[in-house]
Design a protein around this motif. Structure first.
Motif, short mmCIF file in Angstrom:
data_model
loop_
_atom_site.label_atom_id
_atom_site.label_comp_id
_atom_site.label_asym_id
_atom_site.label_seq_id
_atom_site.Cartn_x
_atom_site.Cartn_y
_atom_site.Cartn_z
N GLY A 125 -12.11 52.39 24.62
CA GLY A 125 -13.29 51.59 24.28
C GLY A 125 -12.81 50.30 24.64
N TRP A 126 -13.17 49.13 23.76
CA TRP A 126 -13.11 47.63 24.26
C TRP A 126 -11.69 47.33 24.50
CZ3 TRP A 126 -17.11 45.42 26.19
CH2 TRP A 126 -18.29 45.79 25.98
N TYR A 127 -10.69 48.10 23.96
CA TYR A 127 -9.50 47.60 24.05
C TYR A 127 -8.64 48.23 25.17
CZ TYR A 127 -4.61 46.61 22.93
OH TYR A 127 -3.45 46.23 22.71
N LYS A 128 -8.57 47.68 26.17
CA LYS A 128 -7.81 48.32 27.42
C LYS A 128 -6.74 47.11 27.93
CE LYS A 128 -11.41 51.56 28.66
NZ LYS A 128 -11.95 52.22 29.76
N HIS A 129 -5.71 47.70 28.26
CA HIS A 129 -4.80 46.71 28.94
C HIS A 129 -3.88 47.53 30.02
CE1 HIS A 129 -2.99 49.03 25.62
NE2 HIS A 129 -1.88 49.05 26.32
#
Length: 159
Positions: A125-129
């Motif tokens: 989703g929006w949380y990528k690292h």
């Protein structure tokens, strides 16, 4: 013109062991087209520039100094000026912030250590690292870099 230099070596190494007779001299050959200097003057002049080919190679390979694609002459001059500034900033950065063991590294090696690092994009989703593989050299270098930047900031703010 060839200038050959024969230099005597010490008779024993660091451990005090005697060396073989055939290893008592060190030889150096200099090839030049300079004919107005004596052999000693050629040696003194050339001996101080032993690393210049590496610097020229770094300018060509690392900063594309041999490539000027602009049509206008003034644009080429500006392009070379930007490359010179980048080269000088890179040298300042290496000598000011990086560990002493990295001061002699060329830009290709610096890029490989800092930029060409294997990693995986993780998350959903929006949380990528980005998760990097363990790299002891990079970790040691970043730790030193953080300390050097902190020390530099303190010096600049205090002055």
């Amino acid at each position: 013109r060839f200038v050959l230099i024969k230099k005597s070596l010490p008779k024993s190494n660091k451990n005090g062991q005697l060396l073989f007779e055939e290893f008592t001299y060190e030889y150096q050959a200099i090839v030049t087209n300079v004919d107005y200097l004596t052999a000693e003057e050629v040696f003194n002049d050339y001996n101080q520039r032993c690393n210049i080919e590496n610097k020229i190679d770094e300018l060509k390979e690392g900063f594309a100094f041999d490539q000027n694609t602009q049509i206008n002459r003034k644009c080429n001059e500006l392009y070379l000026l930007i490359k010179m500034i980048a080269f000088n900033l890179n040298n300042w950065f290496k000598r000011t912030f990086l560990p002493e063991s990295m001061h002699q590294h060329e830009i290709k090696t610096i890029r490989r250590i800092f930029y060409k690092i294997a990693g995986n994009i993780c998350g959903s989703g929006w949380y990528k690292h980005i998760r990097f593989a363990p790299n002891k050299l990079l970790k040691k270098t970043i730790t030193h870099l953080r300390k050097a930047l902190t020390d530099f900031r303190k010096k600049v703010v205090l002055n």
